[in-house]
Scaffold this motif. Structure first.
Motif, short mmCIF file in Angstrom:
data_model
loop_
_atom_site.label_atom_id
_atom_site.label_comp_id
_atom_site.label_asym_id
_atom_site.label_seq_id
_atom_site.Cartn_x
_atom_site.Cartn_y
_atom_site.Cartn_z
N PHE A 38 0.83 -1.20 0.00
CA PHE A 38 0.00 0.00 0.00
C PHE A 38 0.87 1.26 0.00
O PHE A 38 0.57 2.23 -0.71
CB PHE A 38 -0.93 0.02 1.21
CG PHE A 38 -1.75 1.28 1.29
CD1 PHE A 38 -2.84 1.46 0.43
CD2 PHE A 38 -1.44 2.28 2.19
CE1 PHE A 38 -3.60 2.62 0.48
CE2 PHE A 38 -2.20 3.45 2.24
CZ PHE A 38 -3.27 3.63 1.38
N THR A 363 -4.08 2.99 -6.89
CA THR A 363 -4.63 2.92 -5.53
C THR A 363 -5.16 1.52 -5.24
O THR A 363 -4.85 0.92 -4.20
CB THR A 363 -5.75 3.95 -5.36
OG1 THR A 363 -5.25 5.25 -5.69
CG2 THR A 363 -6.26 3.96 -3.92
N VAL A 367 -4.12 -1.60 -2.48
CA VAL A 367 -5.17 -2.01 -1.53
C VAL A 367 -5.60 -3.45 -1.78
O VAL A 367 -5.64 -4.28 -0.85
CB VAL A 367 -6.38 -1.06 -1.64
CG1 VAL A 367 -7.53 -1.58 -0.78
CG2 VAL A 367 -5.99 0.35 -1.20
#
Length: 409
Positions: A38, A363, A367
């Protein structure tokens, strides 16, 4: 016209080589320092987020001040970003280090998108022989650019092993300095200069074709980066691959992808109006593309896969064919849909959407990998490609409808 096209293409090759190497340098250097998936994704967030505004501004300013000035500004910013990264102090804490890298990556993101928008707009400005030449030039430019990015991925891994993080950044800044000087000396300063929008409303008043294609682009590139940026490199490294091996695979994939892009015009049936056959082709290739991550997710989720790393590599190699043809078709269609007076602004708007997609993909890459592993990344890719395919079916095939501006603008 051909001379200017070749100069812009060569200039963008040099920039893309450095940009690809930078991606691998940052990813591998900070993964080796123990950063989580992350956090690695977070390092690239400002790089992509900054590109949204940079593409819009790049299209506007390229129309107003000319393409060569925007190319020069983009190259100067990239050099500044490289030098800023090289000044990173190993003694700083994690928060300060991440903040420094994110800001430097943001500068590099602005640089990349200013340069890309200006370069793609130059194709419209230099092409003068109709849709056939436009498709060939776009395909060759985009394909060769991505091949150079692939070489850059390999170069980044190699430089990290041979020269180290700081010296590699200095070498890349020097190479880009040569490209910067050559562009200033060889390109006419007025190339691409045209009428620009006078208001924000006019700047965003795009045609139906441009708007729909931009929406499709968001999900297509998000679907690639959701596995490409963090998930795949970290997964392969976890299975024992070395940095150089991972960089070599990403390089080979991107080079092959660029090669397919370059020959895409020979894989697509052409029409005299530039849309009636090309748009249906985009729909077919989008549907084929969506099928690949769906199949891969099913296979990777089974319990009897002996070498999941090899299965993934082979599957994503297959993914590259329809993705490359789709990407090349989209790159052509945005120029076909773009108005002649404000082509740079339309291209900038389209690549701002591209940056939104990459931001979304990056992103989710960090994740989803941290939550559900590589299978989660593949499922995320499949969902986005299904949305891309649905939007592609709405693209107009009529030239008048595709280029008509909203009446209120």
């Amino acid at each position: 016209m051909v001379r200017n096209y070749l100069i812009v293409t060569a200039s963008y090759w040099g920039f893309t080589l450095v940009d690809g190497a930078l991606r691998m340098l940052v990813l591998f250097h900070f993964f080796r320092l123990g950063y989580t998936p992350f956090t690695l994704a977070f390092l690239f967030l400002l790089y992509e987020a900054a590109g949204i505004g940079a593409n819009l501004a790049g299209g506007y300013f390229a129309s107003r001040f000319g393409i060569p000035r925007m190319l020069a500004i983009g190259q100067m910013l990239q050099i500044a970003g490289l030098l800023m990264l090289s000044a990173l102090n190993p003694g700083w804490g994690a928060v300060a280090s991440v903040a420094w890298v994110v800001i430097a990556q943001g500068i590099a993101g602005v640089a990349k998108d200013l340069t890309k928008t200006a370069s793609k707009s130059a194709i419209k400005a230099t092409s003068a022989e109709g849709s056939g030449q436009l498709f060939r030039w776009v395909a060759w430019f985009t394909g060769s650019k991505n091949a150079m990015k692939g070489i850059g991925f390999f170069l980044g891994g190699l430089l990290l092993d041979l020269a180290g993080f700081v010296h590699a950044l200095w070498l890349m800044a020097a190479l880009l300095g040569i490209v910067f000087v050559a562009g200033l000396l060889l390109l006419p300063s007025q190339l691409g200069k045209a009428k620009s929008s006078k208001t924000i409303r006019e700047l965003f008043g795009k045609s139906r074709g441009v708007n729909l294609l931009a929406a499709a682009r968001i999900f297509m590139f998000g679907a690639r980066d959701v596995w490409f940026v963090v998930g795949l490199p970290v997964f392969l490294y976890a299975y024992g691959w070395k940095f150089l091996q991972v960089g070599a695979f990403l390089a080979a994939w991107t080079i092959a992808y660029g090669g397919v892009q370059a020959i895409a015009p020979s894989l697509v049936s052409r029409s005299t109006d530039g849309l009636s056959r090309e748009v249906p082709a985009a729909r077919i290739w989008a549907a084929l593309l969506a099928a690949v991550p769906i199949a891969l997710a099913v296979i990777m989720n089974s319990t009897d896969v002996g070498r999941p790393d090899i299965v993934l590599v082979v599957g994503l190699a297959l993914f590259g064919l329809p993705f490359a043809v789709n990407s090349s078709l989209h790159s052509y269609l945005i120029l076909a849909y773009a108005g002649s007076e404000k082509a740079a602004e339309d291209v900038g708007f389209y690549y701002a959407a591209n940056a939104v997609g990459r931001l979304l993909g990056i992103t989710l890459s960090g994740v989803l990998y941290q939550v559900a592993g590589i299978t989660g990344c593949l499922i995320g890719s499949a969902v986005m490609l299904l949305l891309c395919s649905l939007i592609t079916f709405l693209l107009p095939q009529n030239a008048d409808l595709s280029t008509a501006r909203p009446a209120s603008v």
